[in-house]
Design a protein around this motif. Structure first.
Motif, PDB file in Angstrom:
ATOM      1  N   ALA A 119       0.828  -1.204   0.000  1.00  0.00           N
ATOM      2  CA  ALA A 119       0.000   0.000   0.000  1.00  0.00           C
ATOM      3  C   ALA A 119       0.862   1.254   0.000  1.00  0.00           C
ATOM      4  N   ALA A 120       1.957   1.236   0.766  1.00  0.00           N
ATOM      5  CA  ALA A 120       2.827   2.408   0.855  1.00  0.00           C
ATOM      6  C   ALA A 120       3.565   2.676  -0.446  1.00  0.00           C
ATOM      7  N   LEU A 121       3.885   1.648  -1.203  1.00  0.00           N
ATOM      8  CA  LEU A 121       4.620   1.806  -2.455  1.00  0.00           C
ATOM      9  C   LEU A 121       3.715   2.132  -3.639  1.00  0.00           C
ATOM     10  N   SER A 122       2.417   2.031  -3.467  1.00  0.00           N
ATOM     11  CA  SER A 122       1.478   2.215  -4.572  1.00  0.00           C
ATOM     12  C   SER A 122       1.064   3.668  -4.722  1.00  0.00           C
ATOM     13  N   ALA A 123       0.794   4.066  -5.951  1.00  0.00           N
ATOM     14  CA  ALA A 123       0.205   5.375  -6.197  1.00  0.00           C
ATOM     15  C   ALA A 123      -1.214   5.375  -5.644  1.00  0.00           C
ATOM     16  N   PRO A 124      -1.687   6.516  -5.090  1.00  0.00           N
ATOM     17  CA  PRO A 124      -3.009   6.547  -4.465  1.00  0.00           C
ATOM     18  C   PRO A 124      -4.133   6.058  -5.372  1.00  0.00           C
ATOM     19  N   GLU A 125      -4.075   6.418  -6.655  1.00  0.00           N
ATOM     20  CA  GLU A 125      -5.151   6.022  -7.563  1.00  0.00           C
ATOM     21  C   GLU A 125      -5.121   4.541  -7.932  1.00  0.00           C
ATOM     22  N   GLU A 126      -4.060   3.835  -7.568  1.00  0.00           N
ATOM     23  CA  GLU A 126      -3.952   2.408  -7.875  1.00  0.00           C
ATOM     24  C   GLU A 126      -3.887   1.549  -6.615  1.00  0.00           C
ATOM     25  N   GLY A 128      -6.160   0.517  -4.455  1.00  0.00           N
ATOM     26  CA  GLY A 128      -7.154  -0.550  -4.359  1.00  0.00           C
ATOM     27  C   GLY A 128      -6.795  -1.732  -5.240  1.00  0.00           C
ATOM     28  N   ARG A 129      -6.377  -1.443  -6.474  1.00  0.00           N
ATOM     29  CA  ARG A 129      -5.992  -2.526  -7.380  1.00  0.00           C
ATOM     30  C   ARG A 129      -4.805  -3.304  -6.828  1.00  0.00           C
ATOM     31  N   THR A 130      -3.816  -2.584  -6.282  1.00  0.00           N
ATOM     32  CA  THR A 130      -2.642  -3.251  -5.717  1.00  0.00           C
ATOM     33  C   THR A 130      -3.023  -4.122  -4.529  1.00  0.00           C
ATOM     34  N   LEU A 131      -3.849  -3.580  -3.653  1.00  0.00           N
ATOM     35  CA  LEU A 131      -4.286  -4.364  -2.501  1.00  0.00           C
ATOM     36  C   LEU A 131      -5.075  -5.592  -2.940  1.00  0.00           C
ATOM     37  N   GLY A 132      -5.871  -5.445  -3.998  1.00  0.00           N
ATOM     38  CA  GLY A 132      -6.598  -6.593  -4.513  1.00  0.00           C
ATOM     39  C   GLY A 132      -5.664  -7.690  -4.994  1.00  0.00           C
ATOM     40  N   THR A 133      -4.555  -7.275  -5.648  1.00  0.00           N
ATOM     41  CA  THR A 133      -3.584  -8.253  -6.146  1.00  0.00           C
ATOM     42  C   THR A 133      -2.857  -8.948  -5.004  1.00  0.00           C
ATOM     43  N   VAL A 134      -2.336  -8.155  -4.069  1.00  0.00           N
ATOM     44  CA  VAL A 134      -1.533  -8.731  -2.988  1.00  0.00           C
ATOM     45  C   VAL A 134      -2.393  -9.557  -2.036  1.00  0.00           C
ATOM     46  N   THR A 135      -3.562  -9.055  -1.694  1.00  0.00           N
ATOM     47  CA  THR A 135      -4.420  -9.827  -0.792  1.00  0.00           C
ATOM     48  C   THR A 135      -5.018 -11.054  -1.473  1.00  0.00           C
ATOM     49  N   SER A 136      -4.979 -11.089  -2.818  1.00  0.00           N
ATOM     50  CA  SER A 136      -5.385 -12.330  -3.485  1.00  0.00           C
ATOM     51  C   SER A 136      -4.437 -13.453  -3.101  1.00  0.00           C
ATOM     52  N   GLY A 137      -3.186 -13.103  -2.801  1.00  0.00           N
ATOM     53  CA  GLY A 137      -2.248 -14.103  -2.308  1.00  0.00           C
ATOM     54  C   GLY A 137      -2.688 -14.660  -0.970  1.00  0.00           C
ATOM     55  N   GLY A 262     -11.151  -4.192  -5.438  1.00  0.00           N
ATOM     56  CA  GLY A 262     -10.168  -3.131  -5.309  1.00  0.00           C
ATOM     57  C   GLY A 262     -10.420  -1.991  -6.273  1.00  0.00           C
ATOM     58  N   ARG A 263     -10.804  -2.313  -7.496  1.00  0.00           N
ATOM     59  CA  ARG A 263     -11.111  -1.271  -8.479  1.00  0.00           C
ATOM     60  C   ARG A 263     -12.386  -0.534  -8.106  1.00  0.00           C
ATOM     61  N   TRP A 264     -13.360  -1.275  -7.576  1.00  0.00           N
ATOM     62  CA  TRP A 264     -14.580  -0.606  -7.113  1.00  0.00           C
ATOM     63  C   TRP A 264     -14.249   0.371  -5.988  1.00  0.00           C
ATOM     64  N   ALA A 265     -13.326  -0.042  -5.108  1.00  0.00           N
ATOM     65  CA  ALA A 265     -12.926   0.849  -4.016  1.00  0.00           C
ATOM     66  C   ALA A 265     -12.212   2.079  -4.552  1.00  0.00           C
ATOM     67  N   ASP A 266     -11.343   1.904  -5.559  1.00  0.00           N
ATOM     68  CA  ASP A 266     -10.675   3.051  -6.182  1.00  0.00           C
ATOM     69  C   ASP A 266     -11.689   4.026  -6.773  1.00  0.00           C
ATOM     70  N   ALA A 267     -12.837   3.501  -7.222  1.00  0.00           N
ATOM     71  CA  ALA A 267     -13.876   4.339  -7.827  1.00  0.00           C
ATOM     72  C   ALA A 267     -14.795   4.972  -6.796  1.00  0.00           C
ATOM     73  N   GLN A 317      -9.624  -2.588   3.877  1.00  0.00           N
ATOM     74  CA  GLN A 317      -8.221  -2.187   3.878  1.00  0.00           C
ATOM     75  C   GLN A 317      -7.984  -0.957   3.014  1.00  0.00           C
ATOM     76  N   HIS A 318      -8.707  -0.851   1.915  1.00  0.00           N
ATOM     77  CA  HIS A 318      -8.581   0.336   1.074  1.00  0.00           C
ATOM     78  C   HIS A 318      -9.007   1.590   1.840  1.00  0.00           C
ATOM     79  N   LEU A 319     -10.157   1.521   2.506  1.00  0.00           N
ATOM     80  CA  LEU A 319     -10.645   2.675   3.255  1.00  0.00           C
ATOM     81  C   LEU A 319      -9.671   3.086   4.362  1.00  0.00           C
ATOM     82  N   LEU A 320      -9.123   2.108   5.074  1.00  0.00           N
ATOM     83  CA  LEU A 320      -8.261   2.419   6.211  1.00  0.00           C
ATOM     84  C   LEU A 320      -6.891   2.922   5.787  1.00  0.00           C
ATOM     85  N   THR A 321      -6.288   2.318   4.759  1.00  0.00           N
ATOM     86  CA  THR A 321      -4.967   2.798   4.322  1.00  0.00           C
ATOM     87  C   THR A 321      -5.076   4.157   3.646  1.00  0.00           C
ATOM     88  N   THR A 322      -6.236   4.457   3.065  1.00  0.00           N
ATOM     89  CA  THR A 322      -6.445   5.790   2.486  1.00  0.00           C
ATOM     90  C   THR A 322      -6.617   6.828   3.589  1.00  0.00           C
TER      91      THR A 322
END
Length: 394
Positions: A119-126, A128-137, A262-267, A317-322
């Motif tokens: 989350a810290a390394l990701s651009a704000p607009e991305e 949610g998508r990043t969290l979706g990818t990593v938490t898919s793990g 994650g994309r829905w959260a970004d939107a 997680q998107h809401l809280l890290t934002t």
């Protein structure tokens, strides 16, 4: 510096393997109990031992991510988690197994450090998508562990599950050092300041409401996955550990289908996604309750349940890290304390309910937890919608 696709995948793999150390016992509980002489009503404690270690790690270790180089922290935690799974693999007594699983759970909180790092390394607009990818793990680890553990246990016994985990954890540690970028932060507080900041979060409505949703969400999730092996391993199905593990594929399909959350959260739709997914979670238990009579209905319910859980989890997680961009490790660690407590409650409560009232009792329990999560969400929405009184200035 940044989070490339390859680095995101590596963090997802770290999450998958580490979280497997906590959940791998679930499809082989009966085999462990038979080997070590643990009664059915007490099998839930095998899962709870890892959850207890995880809870302690969330409170004491994850906040280290706000004051240390998270790359090195991830590597060390992987090594120490490997020590715990190694002890579990060699355990000849129940207390040694529980100790090994507790240690593995303690350092499996590397998952949350990895999520906060991403989350810290990701651009704000991305983000949610990043969290979706990593938490898919994380989802692959929780559910895929059941498939792999069941197959390994059928071939070589339950100890092979923890031997393989030990090897994977040990291999990932040096890969993290070589392939991930150093943590670029320079504004790192002391450990005492970091723990104090975590305590302050528990006085903030947004954090507490999302935490309570996670508590009931994962209590419902734990009720399913810690108890499902019991009806499937009993008459009329009498499935083997390997066959029970295949149900992880069913859940995985649903959970990965929620990666778009994650994309829905970004939107900006995180709140609505949470409410809708919680309704779906409660409804899924009507199908899951049919496990002793219909595997097809149970499978459909599992897909819905895991879709709902992952959608809510990513949105939370998107809401809280934002909301707390400079304390990602602390806020994720604090949030996951609720997750760990809920999972532990579900693991112990489902085996007790099953021993007393069968799978029907476990299903009612899981649906009740889902309903509680929805009530928390609805109450929080009402509170947020209330007009705030004007502030008098003199």
């Amino acid at each position: 510096m940044g989070l490339t696709r390859g680095r995101s995948v590596l963090l997802a793999v770290v999450c998958a393997v580490a979280v497997s150390a906590v959940y791998a016992a679930q499809p082989v509980l009966a085999q462990i109990g038979g080997d070590l002489g643990v009664p059915d009503a007490e099998l839930g404690w095998i899962v709870t031992a890892g959850q207890f270690g995880y809870l302690v790690g969330l409170a004491l270790l994850v906040p280290l991510g706000d004051m240390a180089d998270r790359r090195r922290l991830i590597a060390w935690h992987l090594v120490l988690a490997a020590a715990g799974t190694g002890l579990a693999a060699a355990a000849g007594r129940t207390w040694l197994l529980l100790a090994g699983l507790a240690v593995a759970g303690l350092f499996a909180v590397v998952v949350q450090t990895a999520v906060a790092y991403a989350a810290a390394l990701s651009a704000p607009e991305e983000r949610g998508r990043t969290l979706g990818t990593v938490t898919s793990g994380v989802v692959v680890g929780i559910l895929g562990a059941r498939v792999v553990a069941g197959a390994l246990a059928a071939a070589w016994g339950w100890r092979s599950v923890y031997a393989v985990l030990t090897a994977l954890l040990a291999v990932l540690a040096p890969l993290v050092i070589v392939l991930l970028p150093p943590d670029p932060r320079t504004d790192r507080g002391s450990y005492r300041q970091t723990l104090t900041s975590v305590g302050q979060l528990f006085r903030e409505r947004r954090f507490v409401s999302r935490g309570l949703i996670a508590f009931f969400l994962f209590a419902s999730f734990g009720t399913l996955w810690s108890g499902l092996a019991l009806p499937l391993g009993s008459a009329p199905w009498s499935l083997s550990p390997a066959q029970i593990g295949l149900f992880g594929f069913v859940g995985l399909a649903g959970a990965l289908g929620a990666a778009r959350a994650g994309r829905w959260a970004d939107a900006g739709s995180a709140g609505a996604v949470t409410g809708g997914a919680l309704v779906l979670l409660a409804a899924s238990w009507s199908a899951i309750s049919q496990a002793p009579r219909s595997l097809w209905l149970a499978g459909a319910g599992i897909v819905l349940l895991d879709f709902a859980v992952q959608a809510v989890h990513v949105s939370n997680q998107h809401l809280l890290t934002t909301a707390y961009p400079y304390r990602t490790s602390s806020v994720i660690g604090g949030y996951m304390i609720f997750y760990s407590l809920g999972s532990a409650l579900g693991a112990t409560a489902t085996t007790t309910a099953y021993a007393g009232t069968g799978w029907t009792g476990s299903s009612i329990l899981g649906a009740a937890f889902a309903a509680c999560a929805f009530l928390v969400w609805a109450a929080d929405r009402r509170q947020a919608a209330r007009p705030h009184p004007p502030v008098c200035r003199t």
